[in-house]
Design an enzyme around this catalytic site. Structure first.
Site, PDB file in Angstrom:
ATOM      1  N   GLY A   1       2.281   1.869  10.687  1.00  0.00           N
ATOM      2  CA  GLY A   1       3.247   2.960  10.524  1.00  0.00           C
ATOM      3  C   GLY A   1       3.977   3.338  11.802  1.00  0.00           C
TER       4      GLY A   1
ATOM      5  N   SER B   1       3.216  -2.610  10.435  1.00  0.00           N
ATOM      6  CA  SER B   1       4.675  -2.640  10.625  1.00  0.00           C
ATOM      7  C   SER B   1       5.311  -3.981  10.236  1.00  0.00           C
ATOM      8  CB  SER B   1       5.026  -2.263  12.069  1.00  0.00           C
ATOM      9  OG  SER B   1       4.609  -0.933  12.328  1.00  0.00           O
TER      10      SER B   1
ATOM     11  N   ASN C   1       0.869  -1.184   0.000  1.00  0.00           N
ATOM     12  CA  ASN C   1       0.000   0.000   0.000  1.00  0.00           C
ATOM     13  C   ASN C   1       0.903   1.230   0.000  1.00  0.00           C
ATOM     14  OD1 ASN C   1      -1.838   2.020   0.487  1.00  0.00           O
ATOM     15  ND2 ASN C   1      -2.310   1.385   2.588  1.00  0.00           N
TER      16      ASN C   1
ATOM     17  N   GLU D   1      -5.591  -5.273  10.661  1.00  0.00           N
ATOM     18  CA  GLU D   1      -4.566  -4.257  10.882  1.00  0.00           C
ATOM     19  C   GLU D   1      -4.868  -3.496  12.166  1.00  0.00           C
ATOM     20  OE1 GLU D   1      -2.522  -3.037   7.017  1.00  0.00           O
ATOM     21  OE2 GLU D   1      -4.294  -1.791   7.175  1.00  0.00           O
TER      22      GLU D   1
ATOM     23  N   GLU E   1      -6.848   4.586   7.845  1.00  0.00           N
ATOM     24  CA  GLU E   1      -6.620   6.008   7.533  1.00  0.00           C
ATOM     25  C   GLU E   1      -7.848   6.613   6.855  1.00  0.00           C
ATOM     26  OE1 GLU E   1      -2.919   5.424   5.488  1.00  0.00           O
ATOM     27  OE2 GLU E   1      -1.989   4.841   7.379  1.00  0.00           O
TER      28      GLU E   1
ATOM     29  N   LYS F   1       0.086   4.282  -0.365  1.00  0.00           N
ATOM     30  CA  LYS F   1      -0.590   5.462   0.193  1.00  0.00           C
ATOM     31  C   LYS F   1      -0.384   6.683  -0.718  1.00  0.00           C
ATOM     32  CE  LYS F   1       0.077   3.381   4.655  1.00  0.00           C
ATOM     33  NZ  LYS F   1       0.026   3.508   6.104  1.00  0.00           N
TER      34      LYS F   1
ATOM     35  N   HIS G   1      -9.568   1.122   4.900  1.00  0.00           N
ATOM     36  CA  HIS G   1      -8.290   1.269   5.612  1.00  0.00           C
ATOM     37  C   HIS G   1      -8.490   2.219   6.797  1.00  0.00           C
ATOM     38  CE1 HIS G   1      -4.131   2.387   6.440  1.00  0.00           C
ATOM     39  NE2 HIS G   1      -3.785   1.284   5.786  1.00  0.00           N
TER      40      HIS G   1
HETATM   41  C1  PEP Z   1      -0.799  -0.103   5.991  1.00  0.00           C
HETATM   42  O1  PEP Z   1      -0.701   0.970   5.439  1.00  0.00           O
HETATM   43  O2  PEP Z   1      -1.813  -0.782   5.799  1.00  0.00           O
HETATM   44  C2  PEP Z   1       0.272  -0.552   6.859  1.00  0.00           C
HETATM   45  C3  PEP Z   1       0.150  -1.706   7.442  1.00  0.00           C
HETATM   46  O3  PEP Z   1       1.360   0.286   6.997  1.00  0.00           O
HETATM   47  P1  PEP Z   1       2.779  -0.103   7.682  1.00  0.00           P
HETATM   48  O4  PEP Z   1       3.226  -1.393   7.077  1.00  0.00           O
HETATM   49  O5  PEP Z   1       3.673   1.039   7.350  1.00  0.00           O
HETATM   50  O6  PEP Z   1       2.530  -0.258   9.147  1.00  0.00           O
END
Ligand code: PEP
Length: 242
Positions: A170, A204, A7, A164, A95, A9, A93
């Site tokens: 992040g 992460s 992803n 998630e 976000e 973003k 997501h």
């Molecule tokens: C994500 O954007 O769905 C995500 C898991 O980001 P990261 O791997 O940076 O934690």
């Protein structure tokens, strides 16, 4: 088959997206051990789709609207994302939930993705506060119910759910494999009527820890943000050591 989804973003424009795709393709050895998907920003989707056509790399989009066409200034039609070459669409997501107040209409987005011929990757996950209060499963269960309600079992065949935890996205602080496994088991139990269900872990994930999650029987893949932005590390995620 493993499903590793990057992803990107709002981090890369068209030029940088194409450059990263080139870097990933250069690192491909045959055969790919699973499915590898990149989700560039919408402005790069069409170019990216042209580039990955007839390569093993697959394309996804980061979000779509729930209407397929019309007077919705600034929105992304699921049909147009599909036309650009997207096979998958990330929906709900955290976000999007946090910054764009997405909630109940996530359900309509999931339905629209399926109707346009793409596969939804529905994201679910609890905040740190919700986990600490012991409500992690209640939150995830509610997101699943809300996201999938009134969509037929047949249509949901092949669905991917990305677990998630919001506090792991992040932050560099991933969930423990035990917690990820427990949540994945509950998701599988809740959706055991769905054929071809895949549960991904996200939060992460990086080359150093991906095997902790991918070796769990309940986890079929990873949704990755930060570590998908470099060709080397994305390639390492795809070829994680069994
Ligand atoms: C994500 O954007 O769905 C995500 C898991 O980001 P990261 O791997 O940076 O934690």
């Amino acid at each position: 088959m493993d499903l590793i989804v990057g992803n990107w973003k709002m981090n890369l424009g068209g030029r940088d997206s194409l450059q990263l795709i080139e870097g990933i393709l250069e690192r491909f050895k045959k055969p790919l051990p699973g499915e590898a998907v990149v989700c560039p920003p919408a402005t790069a989707l069409f170019m990216a789709g042209n580039r990955v056509e007839e390569t093993p790399l697959q394309l996804g989009c980061q979000n779509v609207f729930y209407e397929r066409k019309g007077a919705y200034t600034g929105e992304i039609s699921p049909d147009f994302a599909r036309e650009a070459g997207s096979k998958y669409a990330i929906i709900g997501h955290s976000e999007r939930r946090q910054f764009f107040s997405e909630g109940p209409e996530i359900n309509r987005r999931v339905a629209a993705v399926i109707n346009s011929g793409m596969i939804p990757i529905l994201c679910v996950g609890e905040s740190l506060e919700e986990r600490e209060e012991g409500n992690a499963w209640a939150v995830v269960q509610n997101q699943l119910k809300q996201g999938l309600q009134d969509i037929s079992t047949e249509k949901l065949c092949g669905l991917a759910i990305a677990y998630e935890p919001v506090w792991a996205i992040g932050t560099g602080k991933s969930a423990s494999p035990e917690d990820a496994q427990e949540m994945a088991s509950r998701i599988i139990e809740e959706l055991n009527h769905l054929q071809g269900l895949r549960v991904l872990y996200g939060g992460s994930v990086k080359p150093e820890n991906i095997s902790e999650f991918m070796t769990l029987a309940e986890i079929d893949g990873a949704l990755v943000g930060g570590a998908s932005l470099k060709a080397d590390s994305f390639a390492k995620l795809i070829y994680w050591e069994k």
